[in-house]
Enzyme design. Sequence first.
Site, PDB file in Angstrom:
ATOM      1  N   VAL A 195      -9.397  -4.819  -0.701  1.00 42.14           N
ATOM      2  CA  VAL A 195      -7.930  -5.498  -1.005  1.00 42.14           C
ATOM      3  C   VAL A 195      -7.701  -5.101  -2.407  1.00 42.14           C
ATOM      4  O   VAL A 195      -6.623  -6.326  -3.054  1.00 42.14           O
ATOM      5  CB  VAL A 195      -7.834  -6.831  -0.550  1.00 42.14           C
ATOM      6  CG1 VAL A 195      -7.685  -6.914   0.926  1.00 42.14           C
ATOM      7  CG2 VAL A 195      -8.826  -7.967  -1.047  1.00 42.14           C
ATOM      8  N   ARG A 218      -8.234  -2.167  -5.165  1.00 48.71           N
ATOM      9  CA  ARG A 218      -7.453  -0.935  -5.371  1.00 48.71           C
ATOM     10  C   ARG A 218      -8.307   0.231  -4.492  1.00 48.71           C
ATOM     11  O   ARG A 218      -9.594   0.306  -4.596  1.00 48.71           O
ATOM     12  CB  ARG A 218      -7.538  -0.689  -6.898  1.00 48.71           C
ATOM     13  CG  ARG A 218      -6.599  -1.371  -7.660  1.00 48.71           C
ATOM     14  CD  ARG A 218      -5.219  -0.725  -7.708  1.00 48.71           C
ATOM     15  NE  ARG A 218      -4.229  -1.546  -8.299  1.00 48.71           N
ATOM     16  CZ  ARG A 218      -3.493  -2.415  -8.009  1.00 48.71           C
ATOM     17  NH1 ARG A 218      -3.677  -3.128  -6.676  1.00 48.71           N
ATOM     18  NH2 ARG A 218      -2.523  -3.016  -8.565  1.00 48.71           N
ATOM     19  N   ASP A 246      -6.868  -2.099   3.037  1.00 50.97           N
ATOM     20  CA  ASP A 246      -5.377  -2.490   3.002  1.00 50.97           C
ATOM     21  C   ASP A 246      -4.881  -1.278   1.526  1.00 50.97           C
ATOM     22  O   ASP A 246      -3.667  -1.582   1.408  1.00 50.97           O
ATOM     23  CB  ASP A 246      -5.166  -3.977   2.388  1.00 50.97           C
ATOM     24  CG  ASP A 246      -3.670  -4.236   2.248  1.00 50.97           C
ATOM     25  OD1 ASP A 246      -3.011  -4.019   3.215  1.00 50.97           O
ATOM     26  OD2 ASP A 246      -3.203  -4.877   1.195  1.00 50.97           O
ATOM     27  N   GLU A 290      -1.563   6.795  -1.256  1.00 50.32           N
ATOM     28  CA  GLU A 290      -0.794   5.912  -0.525  1.00 50.32           C
ATOM     29  C   GLU A 290       0.766   6.792  -0.475  1.00 50.32           C
ATOM     30  O   GLU A 290       1.191   7.071  -1.631  1.00 50.32           O
ATOM     31  CB  GLU A 290      -0.441   4.469  -1.069  1.00 50.32           C
ATOM     32  CG  GLU A 290      -1.740   3.808  -1.113  1.00 50.32           C
ATOM     33  CD  GLU A 290      -1.975   2.320  -1.356  1.00 50.32           C
ATOM     34  OE1 GLU A 290      -0.706   2.012  -1.816  1.00 50.32           O
ATOM     35  OE2 GLU A 290      -2.784   1.812  -1.560  1.00 50.32           O
ATOM     36  N   HIS A 309      -1.016  -1.743   2.686  1.00 51.47           N
ATOM     37  CA  HIS A 309      -1.128  -2.288   1.107  1.00 51.47           C
ATOM     38  C   HIS A 309      -0.072  -3.555   1.423  1.00 51.47           C
ATOM     39  O   HIS A 309       0.974  -3.657   0.572  1.00 51.47           O
ATOM     40  CB  HIS A 309      -0.527  -1.283   0.107  1.00 51.47           C
ATOM     41  CG  HIS A 309      -0.638  -1.913  -1.337  1.00 51.47           C
ATOM     42  ND1 HIS A 309      -0.969  -0.701  -2.114  1.00 51.47           N
ATOM     43  CD2 HIS A 309      -0.953  -3.105  -1.707  1.00 51.47           C
ATOM     44  CE1 HIS A 309      -1.440  -1.352  -3.387  1.00 51.47           C
ATOM     45  NE2 HIS A 309      -1.243  -2.494  -3.074  1.00 51.47           N
ATOM     46  N   SER A 327      -1.663  -6.737   2.478  1.00 51.89           N
ATOM     47  CA  SER A 327      -2.598  -8.103   2.612  1.00 51.89           C
ATOM     48  C   SER A 327      -1.925  -9.328   1.573  1.00 51.89           C
ATOM     49  O   SER A 327      -2.223 -10.420   2.184  1.00 51.89           O
ATOM     50  CB  SER A 327      -3.997  -7.787   2.137  1.00 51.89           C
ATOM     51  OG  SER A 327      -3.836  -7.373   0.529  1.00 51.89           O
TER      52      SER A 327
END
Length: 305
Positions: A211, A213, A237, A242, A261, A263
Amino acid sequence: MQGIEATAVVRYTREDGLAEALRGADALFVYDFLSTAVPGAWHGADRLRWLHIASAGVDPVLFPELRASEVVLTNSRGVFDQSIAEYVLGVLLAFAKDFARSSQLQSEKRWLHRETERISGKRALVVGTGPIGRAIAALLRAAGLDVAGVGRRARADDPDFGTVHASDELTRHLPDADFVVLVAPLTEQTRGMFDARAFNAMRPSARLVNVGRGELVITSDLVEALRTGRIAGAALDVFDTEPLPTDSPLWTMENVLVSPHMSGDFAGWRNALVEVFTDNFQRWRSGRELRNVVDKQLGYVPSSR
């Protein structure tokens, strides 16, 4: 932002207008915390004194020119701590209680009794001892896990973790953990810290939760560790690219939980980010000490603990 607009000239801009909007500006609020536009627009910052980013991580704006400048950098730490901690507890329970398999069996209308794991008594190693890591440690301890941390320096009397191991001794302590939770900031020291060597040090039964990077992990090494059973699973996450590309094998691995992404993104988080900036703006206008001042050489807000 209405309170700020009453006392200051506010310019709203998209990425393509940032350089022009920066001319003559004293402060910059980077609301789009995923944007990488600031370095390219920096030539327009002719009088900037303060930059605030709407996230805990500051890597999108921590480029050499900002580091070398006298511009104060602040972040939004504190907003997402509890939400991310709840996400971590949730995915640990999802692994232990085999929720993904239950959902699949339900869709197939199959009644298949199984036994599941308990998380109480399991060991969690939290890599990153900032406020988010501390919130995670507190919640996991309350759920009955034995928790230790990994930070810049070792200590045996930390009020939240008890024991904190030095980051340069990470691989020595990975074999002790049933769950390894990554929440460290992205710096030159942490980039790629979870590679084949780290995965080889983990228990085959261990699960990884990221959670922090995406760039903390070498994705190809993680995929190989999951594919070969070197580790038992991962809840991810964040990713080095991305959105996660549709051809990534992580999407279809049965032992992987993927979330986009999110959380920390509780209902109302956007307003909470604006409130942090507004509070700091009032402090800045009145000459008071700012909250969440980032050490631009370290890449994060130094902790007093």
